[in-house]
Design a protein around this motif. Structure first.
Motif, mmCIF file in Angstrom:
data_model
loop_
_atom_site.group_PDB
_atom_site.id
_atom_site.type_symbol
_atom_site.label_atom_id
_atom_site.label_comp_id
_atom_site.label_asym_id
_atom_site.label_seq_id
_atom_site.Cartn_x
_atom_site.Cartn_y
_atom_site.Cartn_z
ATOM 1 N N ASP A 63 0.864 -1.198 0.000
ATOM 2 C CA ASP A 63 0.000 0.000 0.000
ATOM 3 C C ASP A 63 0.891 1.236 0.000
ATOM 4 O O ASP A 63 2.124 1.139 0.124
ATOM 5 C CB ASP A 63 -0.962 0.003 1.207
ATOM 6 C CG ASP A 63 -0.260 -0.204 2.529
ATOM 7 O OD1 ASP A 63 0.720 0.501 2.786
ATOM 8 O OD2 ASP A 63 -0.682 -1.100 3.294
ATOM 9 N N GLY A 64 0.253 2.399 -0.110
ATOM 10 C CA GLY A 64 1.018 3.648 -0.173
ATOM 11 C C GLY A 64 1.736 3.945 1.134
ATOM 12 O O GLY A 64 2.827 4.530 1.136
ATOM 13 N N THR A 65 1.147 3.531 2.241
ATOM 14 C CA THR A 65 1.768 3.808 3.541
ATOM 15 C C THR A 65 3.110 3.083 3.651
ATOM 16 O O THR A 65 4.112 3.660 4.096
ATOM 17 C CB THR A 65 0.821 3.368 4.677
ATOM 18 O OG1 THR A 65 -0.460 3.970 4.449
ATOM 19 C CG2 THR A 65 1.333 3.803 6.025
ATOM 20 N N PHE A 90 -2.612 13.059 4.979
ATOM 21 C CA PHE A 90 -3.172 11.892 5.643
ATOM 22 C C PHE A 90 -2.248 11.524 6.805
ATOM 23 O O PHE A 90 -1.017 11.637 6.683
ATOM 24 C CB PHE A 90 -3.238 10.745 4.628
ATOM 25 C CG PHE A 90 -4.009 9.528 5.062
ATOM 26 C CD1 PHE A 90 -4.973 9.600 6.048
ATOM 27 C CD2 PHE A 90 -3.778 8.306 4.444
ATOM 28 C CE1 PHE A 90 -5.695 8.474 6.431
ATOM 29 C CE2 PHE A 90 -4.487 7.176 4.811
ATOM 30 C CZ PHE A 90 -5.443 7.263 5.814
ATOM 31 N N VAL A 134 4.540 16.581 0.716
ATOM 32 C CA VAL A 134 3.411 15.733 0.306
ATOM 33 C C VAL A 134 2.831 16.367 -0.958
ATOM 34 O O VAL A 134 2.354 17.500 -0.926
ATOM 35 C CB VAL A 134 2.352 15.626 1.419
ATOM 36 C CG1 VAL A 134 1.183 14.766 0.944
ATOM 37 C CG2 VAL A 134 2.973 15.023 2.678
ATOM 38 N N ASP A 160 6.065 12.005 -0.134
ATOM 39 C CA ASP A 160 4.773 11.327 -0.174
ATOM 40 C C ASP A 160 4.087 11.825 -1.441
ATOM 41 O O ASP A 160 3.463 12.884 -1.461
ATOM 42 C CB ASP A 160 3.959 11.660 1.080
ATOM 43 C CG ASP A 160 2.573 11.026 1.033
ATOM 44 O OD1 ASP A 160 2.157 10.606 -0.063
ATOM 45 O OD2 ASP A 160 1.904 10.985 2.077
ATOM 46 N N CYS A 162 1.869 9.991 -2.988
ATOM 47 C CA CYS A 162 0.760 9.031 -3.121
ATOM 48 C C CYS A 162 -0.364 9.554 -4.004
ATOM 49 O O CYS A 162 -1.082 8.779 -4.622
ATOM 50 C CB CYS A 162 0.199 8.695 -1.732
ATOM 51 S SG CYS A 162 1.212 7.480 -0.870
ATOM 52 N N GLN A 163 -0.542 10.880 -4.039
ATOM 53 C CA GLN A 163 -1.650 11.459 -4.811
ATOM 54 C C GLN A 163 -1.181 12.097 -6.116
ATOM 55 O O GLN A 163 -1.931 12.868 -6.708
ATOM 56 C CB GLN A 163 -2.341 12.544 -3.979
ATOM 57 C CG GLN A 163 -3.026 12.050 -2.731
ATOM 58 C CD GLN A 163 -3.996 13.087 -2.158
ATOM 59 O OE1 GLN A 163 -4.111 14.205 -2.659
ATOM 60 N NE2 GLN A 163 -4.709 12.703 -1.108
ATOM 61 N N SER A 184 0.401 5.563 -4.148
ATOM 62 C CA SER A 184 -0.691 4.709 -3.653
ATOM 63 C C SER A 184 -1.613 4.334 -4.811
ATOM 64 O O SER A 184 -1.933 5.180 -5.650
ATOM 65 C CB SER A 184 -1.504 5.468 -2.597
ATOM 66 O OG SER A 184 -2.704 4.770 -2.318
ATOM 67 N N LYS A 189 -7.645 6.381 -6.160
ATOM 68 C CA LYS A 189 -6.499 7.146 -6.662
ATOM 69 C C LYS A 189 -6.552 7.218 -8.196
ATOM 70 O O LYS A 189 -7.229 6.421 -8.849
ATOM 71 C CB LYS A 189 -5.184 6.488 -6.219
ATOM 72 C CG LYS A 189 -4.948 6.582 -4.710
ATOM 73 C CD LYS A 189 -4.641 8.016 -4.283
ATOM 74 C CE LYS A 189 -4.165 8.133 -2.858
ATOM 75 N NZ LYS A 189 -5.225 8.422 -1.878
HETATM 76 C C1 LIG Z 1 -1.280 11.858 0.849
HETATM 77 C C2 LIG Z 1 -1.420 10.396 1.145
HETATM 78 N N1 LIG Z 1 -0.459 9.784 1.856
HETATM 79 C C3 LIG Z 1 -0.529 8.473 2.124
HETATM 80 C C4 LIG Z 1 -1.581 7.703 1.693
HETATM 81 C C5 LIG Z 1 -1.603 6.262 2.073
HETATM 82 O O1 LIG Z 1 -1.797 5.415 0.999
HETATM 83 P P1 LIG Z 1 -2.501 3.986 1.231
HETATM 84 O O2 LIG Z 1 -3.919 4.251 1.602
HETATM 85 O O3 LIG Z 1 -2.354 3.307 -0.083
HETATM 86 O O4 LIG Z 1 -1.736 3.316 2.318
HETATM 87 C C6 LIG Z 1 -2.599 8.301 0.943
HETATM 88 C C7 LIG Z 1 -3.750 7.562 0.400
HETATM 89 O O5 LIG Z 1 -4.595 7.002 0.979
HETATM 90 C C8 LIG Z 1 -2.529 9.687 0.680
HETATM 91 O O6 LIG Z 1 -3.494 10.298 0.006
#
Ligand SMILES: Cc1ncc(COP(=O)(O)O)c(C=O)c1O
Length: 371
Positions: A63-65, A90, A134, A160, A162-163, A184, A189
């Motif tokens: 996952d993104g985390t 997030f 981010v 980060d 992820c977006q 992510s 997404k």
């Molecule tokens: C800015 C941001 N960071 C981290 C994450 C974590 O990604 P994930 O939900 O895939 O773990 C997300 C998405 O959910 C995100 O939008």
């Protein structure tokens, strides 16, 4: 009176329907081979995504985390080491810093809702080790001042992003500015899979090797275990789906940018709103509009009006910024962020929406402020 439409915030079934046949066929092929973990589809996807972003390495993770955490673990944080990040993100971004052994230090954002370099400068201490920009809402932050600070103070950068897959600043992609970037594939997404998924993107061979090992129990290709690791591999079925989605990714970004252009054209003159930067507003930024986040006067009443008229909106992170989670030990005042979280909201933005849907939403917003 406008004919009422029903516009969910994110229409998962409609997004699936757009390429459901191809997706079902590719899943069927994976299942028929029994090819679930670390198989050809994953390698293919990693190669294709690396080609797409123009970086040497893509490592698919759970996952993104985890995609934020694993590169941070290569930065050798010691207890008390501080990593600066925007509070408007997030909680996952801050949690990754915590789990990597550091202390997250949230700072303020700017009118585009991304990290504010002045606020970063003000938060620097002799314990600061890194900065985590981010790249929010599909936009890459203005990175020059951040890179300058990182260089002056010898700080690492882990993004980060992820977006922000495919977004650029001065033609450099989100995720390419430091040690690594995190992507992510959460279903809503811009490149979404059918559950959880993520990837680390990097040009650094040593970081890539470490992340490959960390995602697979600390194992090396030889089978030897070289470090304490995790089980956080991107599933092969998800990779098969992502291979399909990646083929039309540029088209879906164009779709989102067109919708953002309509919002911009229709709402720029509404003085009660602050819009995100428009798609053509700066030659330095290419934004992919993961989200369309506005600030609005009388935000809660506007949301209520929109909901009564079938338009569903959301507040990112449940309407709070990271530094407001006092039970995590934060105790700060961040003026722009605090004013913003009382005013911010996400309007619908995804590839299942038509131009007419966006015009309907804009009609409703204009009618609300005129009434
Ligand atoms: C800015 C941001 N960071 C981290 C994450 C974590 O990604 P994930 O939900 O895939 O773990 C997300 C998405 O959910 C995100 O939008």
């Amino acid at each position: 009176m406008l004919a009422k439409r029903e516009i969910p915030f994110f229409n998962y079934p409609a997004v699936f329907a757009a390429d459901s046949e191809e997706i079902m066929a590719s899943i069927g092929a994976v299942l028929a081979r029994g090819a679930y973990i670390m198989q050809a589809e994953l390698t293919d996807f990693e190669t294709q995504l690396a080609d797409y972003v123009g970086l040497k390495h893509v490592i698919g993770v759970g996952d993104g985390t985890m995609a934020i955490l694993l590169p941070l673990l290569t930065c050798d944080l010691r207890p008390g080491d501080e990593v600066i990040l925007p509070s408007h993100t997030f909680v996952a971004s801050a949690a990754a810093i915590h789990h990597a052994g550091g202390t997250p230090v949230p700072v303020d954002c700017r009118a585009d809702h991304l990290i504010d370099a002045d606020s970063v400068r003000a938060a620097l201490t002799d314990k600061t080790r890194g900065i985590m920009p981010v790249q929010l809402n599909g936009r890459t932050a203005a990175m020059d001042p951040i890179l300058e600070l990182a260089e002056q103070r010898n700080l690492f950068i882990v993004e980060d992003s992820c977006q922000a897959l495919g977004s650029t600043y001065k033609e450099r992609p989100a995720g390419s500015f430091g040690v690594a970037g995190a992507i992510s594939f959460y279903p809503s997404k811009t490149l979404g899979c059918l559950g959880d998924g993520g990837a680390v993107i990097t040009d650094d061979d040593a970081v890539a090797d470490a992340v490959r090992s960390l995602r697979d129990h600390g194992r090396e290709a030889s089978g030897e275990v070289s470090r304490w690791g995790f089980n956080t591999r991107l599933d092969n079925v998800q990779a098969a789906v992502l291979n399909i989605k990646l083929k039309s990714y540029d088209k879906s970004i164009s779709h989102r940018r067109r919708l953002a252009g309509i919002y911009e054209e229709r709402l720029a003159e509404v003085e009660q709103l602050l819009l995100p930067p428009g798609p053509e507003s700066s030659a330095d930024h290419f934004d992919i509009y993961q989200n369309y986040e506005i600030e609005a006067e009388s935000r809660d009443l506007l949301r209520q009006h929109l909901a009564e008229n079938g338009v569903h909106t959301i507040l990112q992170w449940g309407g709070m910024a990271v530094h407001q989670f006092s039970r995590l030990g934060f105790d700060q005042t961040l003026p722009y962020t605090e004013r913003m979280v009382d005013r911010f909201m996400l309007l619908p933005m995804n590839t299942s929406l038509s131009d007419d849907d966006i015009h309907y939403i804009c009609d409703q917003i204009v009618a609300f402020y005129e009434s």
